[in-house]
Design a protein around this motif. Structure first.
Motif, PDB file in Angstrom:
ATOM      1  N   LEU A   1     -20.408   7.444   4.586  1.00 13.69           N
ATOM      2  CA  LEU A   1     -21.536   7.494   3.644  1.00 13.69           C
ATOM      3  C   LEU A   1     -22.262   8.836   3.786  1.00 13.69           C
ATOM      4  CD1 LEU A   1     -23.542   6.275   1.603  1.00 13.69           C
ATOM      5  CD2 LEU A   1     -24.779   5.299   3.542  1.00 13.69           C
ATOM      6  N   ILE A   2     -22.522   9.222   5.023  1.00 15.86           N
ATOM      7  CA  ILE A   2     -23.216  10.504   5.263  1.00 15.86           C
ATOM      8  C   ILE A   2     -22.411  11.642   4.645  1.00 15.86           C
ATOM      9  CG2 ILE A   2     -23.825  12.181   7.075  1.00 15.86           C
ATOM     10  CD1 ILE A   2     -24.509   9.672   8.848  1.00 15.86           C
ATOM     11  N   LYS A   3     -21.113  11.584   4.856  1.00 15.65           N
ATOM     12  CA  LYS A   3     -20.248  12.642   4.307  1.00 15.65           C
ATOM     13  C   LYS A   3     -20.371  12.716   2.787  1.00 15.65           C
ATOM     14  CE  LYS A   3     -16.075  14.744   5.147  1.00 15.65           C
ATOM     15  NZ  LYS A   3     -14.646  14.772   5.250  1.00 15.65           N
ATOM     16  N   ARG A   4     -20.382  11.565   2.161  1.00 21.84           N
ATOM     17  CA  ARG A   4     -20.483  11.525   0.699  1.00 21.84           C
ATOM     18  C   ARG A   4     -21.845  12.053   0.241  1.00 21.84           C
ATOM     19  NH1 ARG A   4     -18.367  12.369  -3.843  1.00 21.84           N
ATOM     20  NH2 ARG A   4     -16.516  11.232  -3.177  1.00 21.84           N
ATOM     21  N   LEU A   5     -22.910  11.644   0.947  1.00 19.37           N
ATOM     22  CA  LEU A   5     -24.243  12.074   0.531  1.00 19.37           C
ATOM     23  C   LEU A   5     -24.386  13.589   0.677  1.00 19.37           C
ATOM     24  CD1 LEU A   5     -26.451   9.210   2.065  1.00 19.37           C
ATOM     25  CD2 LEU A   5     -25.652   9.446  -0.296  1.00 19.37           C
ATOM     26  N   ILE A   6     -23.828  14.121   1.752  1.00 16.54           N
ATOM     27  CA  ILE A   6     -23.892  15.578   1.942  1.00 16.54           C
ATOM     28  C   ILE A   6     -23.090  16.279   0.840  1.00 16.54           C
ATOM     29  CG2 ILE A   6     -23.203  17.481   3.470  1.00 16.54           C
ATOM     30  CD1 ILE A   6     -24.008  15.736   5.849  1.00 16.54           C
ATOM     31  N   PHE A   7     -21.969  15.686   0.488  1.00 13.24           N
ATOM     32  CA  PHE A   7     -21.158  16.252  -0.592  1.00 13.24           C
ATOM     33  C   PHE A   7     -21.950  16.256  -1.911  1.00 13.24           C
ATOM     34  CE2 PHE A   7     -18.200  15.723  -4.143  1.00 13.24           C
ATOM     35  CZ  PHE A   7     -17.386  16.833  -3.962  1.00 13.24           C
ATOM     36  N   GLU A   8     -22.653  15.153  -2.156  1.00 15.09           N
ATOM     37  CA  GLU A   8     -23.468  15.074  -3.385  1.00 15.09           C
ATOM     38  C   GLU A   8     -24.561  16.132  -3.366  1.00 15.09           C
ATOM     39  OE1 GLU A   8     -22.993  13.226  -6.066  1.00 15.09           O
ATOM     40  OE2 GLU A   8     -21.228  12.293  -5.169  1.00 15.09           O
TER      41      GLU A   8
ATOM     42  N   SER B   1     -22.982  19.457  -4.027  1.00 20.78           N
ATOM     43  CA  SER B   1     -22.618  19.607  -5.441  1.00 20.78           C
ATOM     44  C   SER B   1     -23.855  19.917  -6.269  1.00 20.78           C
ATOM     45  CB  SER B   1     -21.998  18.321  -5.989  1.00 20.78           C
ATOM     46  OG  SER B   1     -20.912  17.967  -5.236  1.00 20.78           O
ATOM     47  N   GLN B   2     -24.927  19.245  -5.915  1.00 17.78           N
ATOM     48  CA  GLN B   2     -26.160  19.445  -6.661  1.00 17.78           C
ATOM     49  C   GLN B   2     -26.667  20.877  -6.474  1.00 17.78           C
ATOM     50  OE1 GLN B   2     -29.719  17.615  -5.211  1.00 17.78           O
ATOM     51  NE2 GLN B   2     -30.253  16.882  -7.254  1.00 17.78           N
ATOM     52  N   ALA B   3     -26.597  21.352  -5.229  1.00 17.52           N
ATOM     53  CA  ALA B   3     -27.084  22.703  -4.938  1.00 17.52           C
ATOM     54  C   ALA B   3     -26.219  23.760  -5.623  1.00 17.52           C
ATOM     55  CB  ALA B   3     -27.093  22.921  -3.426  1.00 17.52           C
ATOM     56  N   GLU B   4     -24.903  23.518  -5.612  1.00 17.05           N
ATOM     57  CA  GLU B   4     -24.000  24.541  -6.135  1.00 17.05           C
ATOM     58  C   GLU B   4     -23.860  24.497  -7.650  1.00 17.05           C
ATOM     59  OE1 GLU B   4     -20.338  24.063  -4.087  1.00 17.05           O
ATOM     60  OE2 GLU B   4     -21.047  25.067  -2.288  1.00 17.05           O
TER      61      GLU B   4
ATOM     62  N   GLY C   1     -25.774  22.344  -9.731  1.00 16.57           N
ATOM     63  CA  GLY C   1     -26.928  21.839 -10.469  1.00 16.57           C
ATOM     64  C   GLY C   1     -26.678  20.446 -11.001  1.00 16.57           C
ATOM     65  N   GLN C   2     -25.697  19.812 -10.460  1.00 18.33           N
ATOM     66  CA  GLN C   2     -25.421  18.433 -10.906  1.00 18.33           C
ATOM     67  C   GLN C   2     -24.830  17.626  -9.769  1.00 18.33           C
ATOM     68  OE1 GLN C   2     -22.493  19.302 -13.944  1.00 18.33           O
ATOM     69  NE2 GLN C   2     -20.889  18.780 -12.501  1.00 18.33           N
ATOM     70  N   LEU C   3     -24.918  16.310  -9.922  1.00 16.20           N
ATOM     71  CA  LEU C   3     -24.290  15.437  -8.934  1.00 16.20           C
ATOM     72  C   LEU C   3     -22.917  15.086  -9.450  1.00 16.20           C
ATOM     73  CD1 LEU C   3     -27.430  13.267  -8.487  1.00 16.20           C
ATOM     74  CD2 LEU C   3     -26.456  14.694  -6.705  1.00 16.20           C
ATOM     75  N   SER C   4     -22.000  14.893  -8.526  1.00 15.37           N
ATOM     76  CA  SER C   4     -20.641  14.650  -8.992  1.00 15.37           C
ATOM     77  C   SER C   4     -20.370  13.179  -9.261  1.00 15.37           C
ATOM     78  CB  SER C   4     -19.645  15.197  -7.985  1.00 15.37           C
ATOM     79  OG  SER C   4     -19.897  14.635  -6.735  1.00 15.37           O
ATOM     80  N   TYR C   5     -20.367  12.376  -8.250  1.00 17.92           N
ATOM     81  CA  TYR C   5     -19.718  11.087  -8.348  1.00 17.92           C
ATOM     82  C   TYR C   5     -20.612   9.999  -8.926  1.00 17.92           C
ATOM     83  CZ  TYR C   5     -18.730   7.005  -5.240  1.00 17.92           C
ATOM     84  OH  TYR C   5     -18.567   5.811  -4.667  1.00 17.92           O
ATOM     85  N   PHE C   6     -21.785   9.755  -8.327  1.00 18.76           N
ATOM     86  CA  PHE C   6     -22.603   8.705  -8.918  1.00 18.76           C
ATOM     87  C   PHE C   6     -23.677   9.261  -9.843  1.00 18.76           C
ATOM     88  CE2 PHE C   6     -24.908  10.052  -5.396  1.00 18.76           C
ATOM     89  CZ  PHE C   6     -24.577   9.464  -4.194  1.00 18.76           C
ATOM     90  N   SER C   7     -23.348  10.415 -10.432  1.00 16.92           N
ATOM     91  CA  SER C   7     -24.340  11.149 -11.213  1.00 16.92           C
ATOM     92  C   SER C   7     -25.047  10.299 -12.263  1.00 16.92           C
ATOM     93  CB  SER C   7     -23.685  12.347 -11.876  1.00 16.92           C
ATOM     94  OG  SER C   7     -22.605  11.920 -12.647  1.00 16.92           O
ATOM     95  N   GLN C   8     -24.274   9.516 -13.015  1.00 22.03           N
ATOM     96  CA  GLN C   8     -24.915   8.785 -14.116  1.00 22.03           C
ATOM     97  C   GLN C   8     -25.942   7.793 -13.597  1.00 22.03           C
ATOM     98  OE1 GLN C   8     -21.755   7.119 -16.418  1.00 22.03           O
ATOM     99  NE2 GLN C   8     -20.912   9.142 -16.790  1.00 22.03           N
ATOM    100  N   LYS C   9     -25.596   7.109 -12.555  1.00 19.72           N
ATOM    101  CA  LYS C   9     -26.521   6.127 -11.979  1.00 19.72           C
ATOM    102  C   LYS C   9     -27.794   6.816 -11.513  1.00 19.72           C
ATOM    103  CE  LYS C   9     -24.636   2.060 -11.959  1.00 19.72           C
ATOM    104  NZ  LYS C   9     -25.261   1.019 -12.737  1.00 19.72           N
ATOM    105  N   LEU C  10     -27.616   7.946 -10.808  1.00 21.26           N
ATOM    106  CA  LEU C  10     -28.765   8.606 -10.204  1.00 21.26           C
ATOM    107  C   LEU C  10     -29.620   9.316 -11.238  1.00 21.26           C
ATOM    108  CD1 LEU C  10     -27.068  10.054  -7.026  1.00 21.26           C
ATOM    109  CD2 LEU C  10     -28.604   8.116  -7.167  1.00 21.26           C
ATOM    110  N   VAL C  11     -28.962  10.032 -12.114  1.00 19.87           N
ATOM    111  CA  VAL C  11     -29.716  10.844 -13.069  1.00 19.87           C
ATOM    112  C   VAL C  11     -30.518   9.959 -14.015  1.00 19.87           C
ATOM    113  CG1 VAL C  11     -29.468  12.436 -15.019  1.00 19.87           C
ATOM    114  CG2 VAL C  11     -28.200  12.823 -12.916  1.00 19.87           C
ATOM    115  N   ASP C  12     -29.897   8.859 -14.431  1.00 21.56           N
ATOM    116  CA  ASP C  12     -30.592   8.009 -15.391  1.00 21.56           C
ATOM    117  C   ASP C  12     -31.689   7.158 -14.766  1.00 21.56           C
ATOM    118  OD1 ASP C  12     -28.920   9.040 -17.195  1.00 21.56           O
ATOM    119  OD2 ASP C  12     -27.556   7.325 -17.314  1.00 21.56           O
ATOM    120  N   GLY C  13     -31.449   6.722 -13.537  1.00 21.77           N
ATOM    121  CA  GLY C  13     -32.367   5.697 -13.031  1.00 21.77           C
ATOM    122  C   GLY C  13     -33.251   6.092 -11.863  1.00 21.77           C
ATOM    123  N   VAL C  14     -33.053   7.264 -11.280  1.00 25.32           N
ATOM    124  CA  VAL C  14     -33.777   7.587 -10.047  1.00 25.32           C
ATOM    125  C   VAL C  14     -34.451   8.947 -10.168  1.00 25.32           C
ATOM    126  CG1 VAL C  14     -33.552   7.845  -7.551  1.00 25.32           C
ATOM    127  CG2 VAL C  14     -32.006   6.308  -8.762  1.00 25.32           C
TER     128      VAL C  14
END
Lengths: 322, 259
Positions: free
Chosen positions: B176-183, B186-189, B191-204
């Motif tokens: 989980l930590i590995k995935r969160l760091i990857f997210e 991705s966001q830093a590089e 400007g977007q989240l890769s994998y759970f982007s839709q869930k996060l961008v829309d709801g959080v």
């Protein structure tokens, strides 16, 4: 004996297969569940389970492994159809919306992977290493065949061997496996399994060539789409191959393929010329050759009523028009 | 041969087995998560010889790669021919990798592993559906929990089946930590989240800050849990040591933003 009679004779077993398919396809998520069951309800010829059940009659067809194998083969076929619809961007299959059309590509991926995993789980209980080696090789080659098809799209220079290898992987191997597994699951010796493998292989080659012919000669109503769909999508099948290499249509076909023409009239003309060229008859001859070989294999097996049923299926493949 | 050398060898063997000349002219080479591969190898080494553990680890990893490949499937309509071809090959190469795991395990006569992987793939797809097509709104904690289950679907199953159930919480948190760091990366590089982007961008809201907090919290918890596990001798020490060393590297990379 007619094909419908064969289906009638296997009705009880096919019903068991259908019931088991329904129970195996249950998924603990409503969308996965609906997608899987819709596929099941859409029906189909169930030719692969039928071949498995018939070939099992060379041994002990009452073994549990026989039904499990038939179910597994249909599941693999179903999983590949769900993914094929994403590859072909198809919205309809057998007149009903595809999984990707009803939901989206992602659900189609999850459903296909889920069904495929169900198939593997089901068969993993079978303690027969020969069967697993055969199944896993065929499944791997099936996916390689699909990749080959994409690779060779619009390649009008491809030779006959490339086409034959592609349809072998895409269709014939799964039919070959259906026959071989039926025999092995029923406890037949390997040599019987191998003979039936080749019967299914030749049958499958003919089946796919017939499909490729029907794509040219079928009516819009039979096909559910305009004729010549394969060529319009850049897929060079046997009739096109003969038209290119034997009937002097190289320039005409090359022109439509390379220009990626959107002028349907231009496509229709080329497709009609292929129909009239003699390429269809040449393709039919090759298909018949495969069917002849499949019947010859059956002659080498005990002449049970099973052999007659399998010959009947070969006859059906040779004469089907849809 | 030292463990690092063994792992390096397994990695290179897997890279070569995944090679498909035509696919790789169109799609990027599939990414192999070296940590997952190492963990699979260490888990199987509990019961298997080096060669057999390597074969099993590679097979399970191939199955993961098949699922990851399908994960990159796009859902919007495509008209561009090259993009269509990429999409087609994404489907088919994922299928090829899924077929390859069964093919290689069948050749090793490892039918029980075939079954575990098949069951884990089913769980993975059910979890993915629950994540993307949830009937109710998922809050941050539920999203994180879902991601944890998805990331560890296969590794959890393998660890349980090999009798290493106590390692499961550690593995779950590590991946989980590995995935969160990857997210976060991705966001830093991009400007977007890769994998759970839709869930996060829309709801959080404040996703970046929440990711930071979550990563720090999870790293601290896992670090403590690994220290505790290390004290119990005989409790899968190689797995614990591996996770410990890798967690330190990951956490340092995260703090220094070098990832």
């Amino acid at each position: 004996m007619t094909l419908s009679r064969i289906y009638m004779e296997q009705k009880k077993n096919l019903k068991i297969v259908e019931k088991q398919l329904e129970s195996v396809l249950w998924a603990p998520h409503p969308i996965l569940n609906e997608a899987s069951l819709d596929l099941l309800k859409a029906g189909g010829k169930r030719i692969r389970p039928l071949l498995t059940l018939l070939c099992a009659q060379y041994g002990d067809p009452s073994r549990k492994a026989v039904i499990d194998s038939a179910v597994m083969l249909e599941l693999i076929h179903m999983a590949s159809l769900v993914h094929d619809d994403v590859v072909d961007d198809s919205n309809l299959r057998r007149g009903k919306p595809t999984v990707k059309a009803q939901w989206d590509n992602r659900v189609a991926m999850y459903s296909g992977d889920f069904i495929f995993a169900k198939a593997i789980e089901l068969i993993s209980d079978l303690e027969n290493h020969e069967i697993h080696r055969s199944i896993s090789r065929v499944i791997r080659d099936l996916s390689l065949g699909e990749i080959d098809q994409i690779k060779e799209l619009y390649n009008w220079k491809q030779n006959l061997r490339v086409y034959l290898r592609r349809i072998k992987r895409k269709t014939a191997l799964l039919m070959a496996l259906s026959c071989q597994i039926g025999a092995l699951a029923a406890g037949c010796p390997s040599k019987v399994g191998i003979k039936l493998y080749y019967f299914g292989y030749y049958l499958g080659m003919s089946y796919q060539i017939t499909d490729d012919i029907l794509d040219f000669v079928g009516t819009n109503k039979q096909l559910g789409k305009p004729a010549g769909g394969d060529l319009r999508n850049g897929n060079i099948t046997l009739p096109t191959f003969f038209a290119l290499n034997k009937y002097g249509m190289r320039n005409a076909i090359r022109n439509v393929l390379e220009s990626s023409s959107t002028d349907q009239g231009q496509w229709d003309t080329v497709i009609q010329e292929i129909r009239d060229s003699g390429a269809i008859q040449d393709s039919e001859r090759l298909s018949d050759n495969y069917l002849r070989k499949s019947r010859e294999i059956l002659d080498q097996l005990p002449q049970l009523s099973t052999a007659r049923s399998l010959k009947e299926i070969a006859d059906y493949i040779g004469t089907r028009n849809y | 041969m030292a463990l690092n050398e063994e792992l390096e060898l397994v990695y290179h063997q897997l890279r070569s087995e995944l090679n498909h000349t035509y696919v790789q002219t169109i799609l990027p080479e599939p990414t192999i998560d070296r940590d997952k591969l190492a963990i699979y190898y260490l888990l199987f080494r509990h019961q298997e010889t080096k060669e057999s553990a390597a074969a099993c680890a590679k097979s399970v990893m191939v199955a993961e790669i098949g699922l990851d490949t399908h994960e990159s499937m796009t859902i919007e309509k495509q008209v561009d021919k090259d993009l269509i071809k990429k999409r087609q090959l994404t489907v088919l190469s994922g299928d090829f990798y899924s077929a390859l795991y069964y093919y290689s395990l069948a050749r090793q006569s490892k039918l029980e592993v075939v079954k575990w992987v098949a069951q884990a793939i089913q769980s993975f797809n059910v979890r993915k559906c629950s994540f993307f097509y949830s009937t109710s709104h998922l809050g941050w904690a539920e999203i994180i929990e879902s991601v944890k289950k998805i990331e560890s679907a296969l590794v959890e199953k393998i660890a349980c089946q090999l009798g290493l159930i106590h390692a499961v919480p550690l593995l779950n948190d590590f991946f989980l930590i590995k995935r969160l760091i990857f997210e976060k990366k991705s966001q830093a590089e991009l400007g977007q989240l890769s994998y759970f982007s839709q869930k996060l961008v829309d709801g959080v809201e404040n996703v970046s800050d929440k990711l930071d907090q979550e990563i720090k919290h999870k790293v601290a918890c896992l670090s403590m849990a690994l220290d505790q596990s290390a004290k119990h001798s005989g409790m899968f020490p190689q797995v614990v040591n591996y996770l410990h060393a890798r967690l330190i590297t990951l956490a340092e990379g995260f703090e220094e933003r070098t990832y």
